[in-house]
Motif scaffolding. Sequence first.
Motif, PDB file in Angstrom:
ATOM      1  N   MET A   1      25.613 -15.347  12.492  1.00 35.91           N
ATOM      2  CA  MET A   1      25.162 -16.350  11.535  1.00 35.91           C
ATOM      3  C   MET A   1      23.750 -15.969  11.129  1.00 35.91           C
ATOM      4  SD  MET A   1      26.526 -19.702  13.529  1.00 35.91           S
ATOM      5  CE  MET A   1      25.742 -20.798  12.366  1.00 35.91           C
ATOM      6  N   GLY A   2      23.599 -15.467   9.918  1.00 34.48           N
ATOM      7  CA  GLY A   2      22.386 -14.777   9.521  1.00 34.48           C
ATOM      8  C   GLY A   2      21.106 -15.552   9.687  1.00 34.48           C
ATOM      9  N   GLY A   3      21.114 -16.887   9.590  1.00 30.80           N
ATOM     10  CA  GLY A   3      19.865 -17.619   9.593  1.00 30.80           C
ATOM     11  C   GLY A   3      19.463 -18.190  10.923  1.00 30.80           C
ATOM     12  N   ILE A   4      20.173 -17.884  11.990  1.00 27.34           N
ATOM     13  CA  ILE A   4      19.919 -18.527  13.268  1.00 27.34           C
ATOM     14  C   ILE A   4      18.669 -17.949  13.930  1.00 27.34           C
ATOM     15  CG2 ILE A   4      20.817 -18.889  15.576  1.00 27.34           C
ATOM     16  CD1 ILE A   4      22.118 -20.548  13.425  1.00 27.34           C
ATOM     17  N   ARG A   5      17.821 -18.860  14.391  1.00 27.12           N
ATOM     18  CA  ARG A   5      16.680 -18.475  15.221  1.00 27.12           C
ATOM     19  C   ARG A   5      16.928 -18.980  16.628  1.00 27.12           C
ATOM     20  NH1 ARG A   5      11.247 -19.986  11.734  1.00 27.12           N
ATOM     21  NH2 ARG A   5      11.337 -18.270  10.237  1.00 27.12           N
ATOM     22  N   LEU A   6      16.865 -18.102  17.581  1.00 33.23           N
ATOM     23  CA  LEU A   6      17.092 -18.489  18.966  1.00 33.23           C
ATOM     24  C   LEU A   6      15.777 -18.890  19.624  1.00 33.23           C
ATOM     25  CD1 LEU A   6      19.547 -15.690  20.166  1.00 33.23           C
ATOM     26  CD2 LEU A   6      20.091 -17.917  19.181  1.00 33.23           C
TER      27      LEU A   6
ATOM     28  N   PHE B   1      22.974 -26.784   5.259  1.00 28.74           N
ATOM     29  CA  PHE B   1      24.397 -26.825   5.506  1.00 28.74           C
ATOM     30  C   PHE B   1      25.087 -27.330   4.242  1.00 28.74           C
ATOM     31  CE2 PHE B   1      22.297 -26.984   9.460  1.00 28.74           C
ATOM     32  CZ  PHE B   1      23.123 -26.397  10.399  1.00 28.74           C
ATOM     33  N   ASP B   2      26.094 -26.626   3.772  1.00 26.51           N
ATOM     34  CA  ASP B   2      26.824 -27.098   2.605  1.00 26.51           C
ATOM     35  C   ASP B   2      27.875 -28.110   3.014  1.00 26.51           C
ATOM     36  OD1 ASP B   2      28.891 -25.680   3.710  1.00 26.51           O
ATOM     37  OD2 ASP B   2      28.889 -24.072   2.221  1.00 26.51           O
ATOM     38  N   GLU B   3      28.711 -28.522   2.055  1.00 25.86           N
ATOM     39  CA  GLU B   3      29.676 -29.578   2.351  1.00 25.86           C
ATOM     40  C   GLU B   3      30.725 -29.150   3.368  1.00 25.86           C
ATOM     41  OE1 GLU B   3      30.978 -27.156  -1.147  1.00 25.86           O
ATOM     42  OE2 GLU B   3      29.157 -28.223  -0.541  1.00 25.86           O
ATOM     43  N   ARG B   4      30.870 -27.857   3.607  1.00 29.78           N
ATOM     44  CA  ARG B   4      31.794 -27.359   4.631  1.00 29.78           C
ATOM     45  C   ARG B   4      31.088 -27.159   5.965  1.00 29.78           C
ATOM     46  NH1 ARG B   4      32.274 -24.361   0.294  1.00 29.78           N
ATOM     47  NH2 ARG B   4      31.268 -22.577   1.306  1.00 29.78           N
ATOM     48  N   ASP B   5      29.817 -27.616   6.041  1.00 29.03           N
ATOM     49  CA  ASP B   5      29.018 -27.509   7.250  1.00 29.03           C
ATOM     50  C   ASP B   5      28.800 -26.060   7.662  1.00 29.03           C
ATOM     51  OD1 ASP B   5      27.480 -28.824   9.139  1.00 29.03           O
ATOM     52  OD2 ASP B   5      29.024 -28.631  10.671  1.00 29.03           O
ATOM     53  N   GLN B   6      28.639 -25.194   6.667  1.00 33.19           N
ATOM     54  CA  GLN B   6      28.354 -23.802   6.915  1.00 33.19           C
ATOM     55  C   GLN B   6      26.870 -23.547   6.677  1.00 33.19           C
ATOM     56  OE1 GLN B   6      30.862 -21.557   7.932  1.00 33.19           O
ATOM     57  NE2 GLN B   6      31.950 -23.491   8.140  1.00 33.19           N
ATOM     58  N   VAL B   7      26.253 -22.759   7.558  1.00 32.87           N
ATOM     59  CA  VAL B   7      24.847 -22.414   7.368  1.00 32.87           C
ATOM     60  C   VAL B   7      24.741 -21.419   6.219  1.00 32.87           C
ATOM     61  CG1 VAL B   7      22.820 -21.368   8.404  1.00 32.87           C
ATOM     62  CG2 VAL B   7      24.321 -22.790   9.786  1.00 32.87           C
ATOM     63  N   VAL B   8      23.924 -21.756   5.218  1.00 35.63           N
ATOM     64  CA  VAL B   8      23.780 -20.885   4.065  1.00 35.63           C
ATOM     65  C   VAL B   8      22.302 -20.762   3.718  1.00 35.63           C
ATOM     66  CG1 VAL B   8      26.027 -21.477   3.094  1.00 35.63           C
ATOM     67  CG2 VAL B   8      24.025 -22.823   2.453  1.00 35.63           C
ATOM     68  N   ASN B   9      21.981 -19.776   2.889  1.00 29.70           N
ATOM     69  CA  ASN B   9      20.640 -19.598   2.369  1.00 29.70           C
ATOM     70  C   ASN B   9      20.424 -20.599   1.238  1.00 29.70           C
ATOM     71  OD1 ASN B   9      18.238 -18.663   1.242  1.00 29.70           O
ATOM     72  ND2 ASN B   9      18.754 -16.523   1.634  1.00 29.70           N
TER      73      ASN B   9
ATOM     74  N   GLY C   1      26.144 -21.057  17.617  1.00 28.15           N
ATOM     75  CA  GLY C   1      27.046 -20.967  16.474  1.00 28.15           C
ATOM     76  C   GLY C   1      27.956 -22.160  16.290  1.00 28.15           C
ATOM     77  N   GLU C   2      27.627 -23.290  16.898  1.00 26.15           N
ATOM     78  CA  GLU C   2      28.492 -24.463  16.763  1.00 26.15           C
ATOM     79  C   GLU C   2      28.345 -25.081  15.384  1.00 26.15           C
ATOM     80  OE1 GLU C   2      28.501 -25.890  21.460  1.00 26.15           O
ATOM     81  OE2 GLU C   2      27.672 -27.185  19.901  1.00 26.15           O
ATOM     82  N   ARG C   3      29.462 -25.561  14.805  1.00 30.36           N
ATOM     83  CA  ARG C   3      29.478 -26.186  13.483  1.00 30.36           C
ATOM     84  C   ARG C   3      29.712 -27.687  13.547  1.00 30.36           C
ATOM     85  NH1 ARG C   3      28.569 -21.367  12.724  1.00 30.36           N
ATOM     86  NH2 ARG C   3      29.161 -20.176  10.871  1.00 30.36           N
ATOM     87  N   LYS C   4      30.188 -28.168  14.640  1.00 28.70           N
ATOM     88  CA  LYS C   4      30.523 -29.576  14.768  1.00 28.70           C
ATOM     89  C   LYS C   4      29.621 -30.230  15.802  1.00 28.70           C
ATOM     90  CE  LYS C   4      33.846 -29.342  11.805  1.00 28.70           C
ATOM     91  NZ  LYS C   4      33.728 -30.008  10.492  1.00 28.70           N
ATOM     92  N   PRO C   5      29.185 -31.479  15.507  1.00 26.56           N
ATOM     93  CA  PRO C   5      29.538 -32.347  14.376  1.00 26.56           C
ATOM     94  C   PRO C   5      28.802 -31.965  13.099  1.00 26.56           C
ATOM     95  CG  PRO C   5      27.955 -33.427  15.766  1.00 26.56           C
ATOM     96  CD  PRO C   5      28.310 -32.150  16.478  1.00 26.56           C
ATOM     97  N   ASP C   6      29.159 -32.619  12.014  1.00 33.98           N
ATOM     98  CA  ASP C   6      28.591 -32.346  10.705  1.00 33.98           C
ATOM     99  C   ASP C   6      27.088 -32.611  10.715  1.00 33.98           C
ATOM    100  OD1 ASP C   6      28.733 -32.005   7.748  1.00 33.98           O
ATOM    101  OD2 ASP C   6      28.055 -34.092   7.827  1.00 33.98           O
ATOM    102  N   MET C   7      26.309 -31.573  10.433  1.00 31.50           N
ATOM    103  CA  MET C   7      24.855 -31.687  10.506  1.00 31.50           C
ATOM    104  C   MET C   7      24.299 -32.617   9.437  1.00 31.50           C
ATOM    105  SD  MET C   7      22.439 -30.590  12.467  1.00 31.50           S
ATOM    106  CE  MET C   7      20.692 -30.260  12.558  1.00 31.50           C
TER     107      MET C   7
END
Length: 428
Positions: A182-187, A350-358, A311-317
């Motif tokens: 997931m390109g934008g993740i900062r640990l 997060f878009d409507e599909r709860d995907q991390v995007v730029n 990398g968890e997507r749920k619940p909706d952010m």
Amino acid sequence: MTPLTLAKFLIGSREAIEQIARAPQAIFVGLLFVLSAGLAREYDGEDLLHEPWHLLLPLAASLATATLLYLLVAGVGFCRGAGIRPFLLRYRAFLSLYWMTAPLAWLYAIPVERFLSPLDSIRANLWLLGIVALWRVLLITRVVSVLYRTRYLAALLVVMLMADVVAVSVIVATPRPVVGIMGGIRLTEAESLIHATSCLIIIFGVLSIPIWFFGAVFVAIPLGGKRGWLWTISADALPLRVGWGAWTVAASLLVVGVALLPLAQPEQQRRWIVEDQLRHGRIDEALQFMSKLDRDDFPPYWDPPPRIGYGERKPDMWSILKLVQEEKIAPWVREVYIEKLVSRTQYPVFDERDQVVNITELDDDNLRRYVNFIASLPEPQQVASHHSRLVDEALYEYRDEEYVEREDLSAMRRNALKKLESLESDDE
């Protein structure tokens, strides 16, 4: 077989190993040790009321790994002339000795999270894991060398083959922080340490498997017709009894494990309730439950879902971020999720599909949601300062050493940048 026998066994005493192997009841003492070790590992890590099966995992894992290791050792022993009969008697003796290493897992019961920082607690846990793993490998190697009267190095090659395969398999199967997927993740520093350690174990584990494999094959081949391996515990030997002292030690550890439950289980039960509510879409209910309690009522350094670093997507952010603005939500709960937005992601949208995007990938509607959310925060400048550059990148592209405005972007996006810039100027 006495408590002194157990203590001497943990430092590899030949006499202790032979005494335990000759005691039929030792397998039940070992079983008590394994059960108590399960309590030591999980009393502050899982909700044992809702998920009691976690207590059986160490038992199932130890039974499986002990059986596989014994079959491997017995196969090598058979090739070297030790035979395999009586199979059940030998297996019982080996399993008893394998389970007798379980008290070492009590090092995991040290609650390092309660007096160390997140990063230091991860370091401490990794050190404890390494110490226990190394100790058990060296001790089981000693067991094999004594039972089969073989050289320690020969036994080590066989044991390390099994240990290496198990270690790599467990690391691969265990969830770990995500990097590069997931390109934008900062640990966080703690997550980065876990990720780096996991990668090192996998790399060195995979590279060393051929060494242990061919080493074990070399050990199994009788050179010059010499067999060399000999099972030392005679089936006709007089069996030894387990004394009351050894039973008392095993039972006492089990009692101590049960006594530890009230110290951490209430925290784990609250954690389980919140995570269950969040993952079933009852977000408002979960946030209100958290708000009725203090941060200290939950496990130390608990990261409520979604765990962005994993990398968890749920619940909706989006749903969470909208609800945490309500006055009924406790400040500490709001801070937890604002922290996820501000510092855990480089592109925390997060878009409507709860995907991390730029931000550059957002359409006008989602960009409007993002900007409006920032403007509604109690301290919008904090987030605006962190992300205005990203909106700037959405409005402009770098070309020929200067920023050129993209004509295909709407006025709404330009207004979004202005709004964020005004928030920053207000903060100054």
